[in-house]
Design a protein around this motif. Structure first.
Motif, PDB file in Angstrom:
ATOM      1  N   ARG A 114      24.597  65.897  24.976  1.00 55.10           N
ATOM      2  CA  ARG A 114      23.494  65.903  24.275  1.00 55.10           C
ATOM      3  C   ARG A 114      24.072  66.384  22.568  1.00 55.10           C
ATOM      4  NH1 ARG A 114      20.903  67.948  28.472  1.00 55.10           N
ATOM      5  NH2 ARG A 114      21.302  70.263  27.934  1.00 55.10           N
ATOM      6  N   GLU A 115      25.152  67.198  22.703  1.00 58.98           N
ATOM      7  CA  GLU A 115      25.686  67.683  21.594  1.00 58.98           C
ATOM      8  C   GLU A 115      26.363  66.432  20.747  1.00 58.98           C
ATOM      9  OE1 GLU A 115      28.204  71.101  21.708  1.00 58.98           O
ATOM     10  OE2 GLU A 115      26.675  72.017  23.079  1.00 58.98           O
ATOM     11  N   MET A 116      26.978  65.610  21.564  1.00 53.92           N
ATOM     12  CA  MET A 116      27.720  64.249  21.001  1.00 53.92           C
ATOM     13  C   MET A 116      26.485  63.199  20.248  1.00 53.92           C
ATOM     14  SD  MET A 116      30.174  62.681  20.030  1.00 53.92           S
ATOM     15  CE  MET A 116      31.446  63.505  20.619  1.00 53.92           C
ATOM     16  N   ALA A 117      25.221  63.384  21.158  1.00 58.26           N
ATOM     17  CA  ALA A 117      24.380  62.661  20.533  1.00 58.26           C
ATOM     18  C   ALA A 117      23.936  63.025  19.231  1.00 58.26           C
ATOM     19  CB  ALA A 117      23.167  62.517  21.402  1.00 58.26           C
ATOM     20  N   ASP A 118      23.736  64.295  18.914  1.00 57.00           N
ATOM     21  CA  ASP A 118      23.529  65.044  17.689  1.00 57.00           C
ATOM     22  C   ASP A 118      24.536  64.587  16.702  1.00 57.00           C
ATOM     23  OD1 ASP A 118      21.261  66.271  18.857  1.00 57.00           O
ATOM     24  OD2 ASP A 118      22.065  68.096  19.103  1.00 57.00           O
ATOM     25  N   THR A 129      34.456  68.262  27.792  1.00 58.74           N
ATOM     26  CA  THR A 129      34.764  67.490  26.471  1.00 58.74           C
ATOM     27  C   THR A 129      34.374  65.951  26.760  1.00 58.74           C
ATOM     28  OG1 THR A 129      36.436  69.107  25.950  1.00 58.74           O
ATOM     29  CG2 THR A 129      36.315  67.283  24.785  1.00 58.74           C
ATOM     30  N   VAL A 130      33.638  65.495  25.604  1.00 56.71           N
ATOM     31  CA  VAL A 130      33.187  64.229  25.882  1.00 56.71           C
ATOM     32  C   VAL A 130      33.294  63.490  24.525  1.00 56.71           C
ATOM     33  CG1 VAL A 130      31.390  64.151  27.365  1.00 56.71           C
ATOM     34  CG2 VAL A 130      30.759  64.550  25.216  1.00 56.71           C
ATOM     35  N   ASP A 131      33.965  62.165  24.576  1.00 56.88           N
ATOM     36  CA  ASP A 131      34.098  61.444  23.169  1.00 56.88           C
ATOM     37  C   ASP A 131      32.589  60.556  22.672  1.00 56.88           C
ATOM     38  OD1 ASP A 131      33.666  59.307  24.675  1.00 56.88           O
ATOM     39  OD2 ASP A 131      35.797  58.495  24.609  1.00 56.88           O
ATOM     40  N   LEU A 165      27.189  69.551  36.230  1.00 56.08           N
ATOM     41  CA  LEU A 165      25.894  68.555  35.647  1.00 56.08           C
ATOM     42  C   LEU A 165      25.218  68.952  34.218  1.00 56.08           C
ATOM     43  CD1 LEU A 165      24.232  67.103  38.883  1.00 56.08           C
ATOM     44  CD2 LEU A 165      25.655  65.741  37.041  1.00 56.08           C
ATOM     45  N   ASP A 166      25.154  70.539  34.423  1.00 55.72           N
ATOM     46  CA  ASP A 166      24.598  70.912  33.186  1.00 55.72           C
ATOM     47  C   ASP A 166      25.611  71.063  32.005  1.00 55.72           C
ATOM     48  OD1 ASP A 166      22.639  72.919  31.834  1.00 55.72           O
ATOM     49  OD2 ASP A 166      24.306  74.134  31.860  1.00 55.72           O
ATOM     50  N   VAL A 167      26.769  71.259  32.328  1.00 52.80           N
ATOM     51  CA  VAL A 167      27.713  71.515  31.208  1.00 52.80           C
ATOM     52  C   VAL A 167      27.781  69.967  30.473  1.00 52.80           C
ATOM     53  CG1 VAL A 167      30.099  71.800  30.738  1.00 52.80           C
ATOM     54  CG2 VAL A 167      28.854  73.449  31.962  1.00 52.80           C
ATOM     55  N   LEU A 168      27.998  69.005  31.446  1.00 53.62           N
ATOM     56  CA  LEU A 168      28.049  67.542  31.195  1.00 53.62           C
ATOM     57  C   LEU A 168      26.840  67.273  30.219  1.00 53.62           C
ATOM     58  CD1 LEU A 168      29.613  64.766  31.059  1.00 53.62           C
ATOM     59  CD2 LEU A 168      28.709  64.370  33.073  1.00 53.62           C
ATOM     60  N   GLY A 169      25.807  67.385  30.874  1.00 60.21           N
ATOM     61  CA  GLY A 169      24.554  67.207  29.985  1.00 60.21           C
ATOM     62  C   GLY A 169      24.689  67.544  28.715  1.00 60.21           C
TER      63      GLY A 169
END
Length: 136
Positions: A85-89, A47-49, A77-81
């Protein structure tokens, strides 16, 4: 001319206030949002903010204990990426509507609105001691 100038100034100030309010609202919305991604094998969820800071990582199984380190690293690394990307969206989704006004905001910030053009003419014609300018 004074009425026209006053109306233009009023409109520019209203546009800037509206844009500022919309930006503050978007920032507040993003501050409360997180995005998560889960690996294809359901091993881990990251999970990222909105600042792309990892705020959570949950392993759903103990399979990671027996994984080769390279495979675990690739999975993480794949999951973090994907989470990033989802947060960027999400950021684009939240700030996208504000982009419609970016030209108006840029013009207001760079002094290229009709109001600025009108004031520029007045500024150039004013005596050097007006508006706190130093004498020439």
């Amino acid at each position: 001319m004074a009425d026209w100038l006053e109306e233009q100034l009023h409109q520019a100030m209203a546009t800037l206030k509206d844009q500022r309010d919309r930006i503050e609202s978007a920032k507040a919305e993003l501050a409360s949002r997180t995005t998560s991604a889960t690996s294809a094998d359901h091993l881990v969820t990251v999970t990222v903010d909105a600042q792309n800071t990892v705020v959570g990582m949950k392993f759903h199984t103990t399979k990671y204990r027996s994984m080769p380190p390279e495979q675990l690293a690739r999975t993480l690394l794949d999951v973090l990426g994907r989470a990033r990307r989802e947060m960027a969206d999400t950021v684009v989704e939240v700030f996208g509507p504000l982009m419609d006004q970016r030209d108006d905001l840029r013009a207001a910030m760079t002094g290229t609105t009709e109001v600025d053009k009108a004031f520029s003419a007045l500024w150039n014609e004013a005596p050097s001691d007006v508006f706190g300018r130093r004498g020439d």
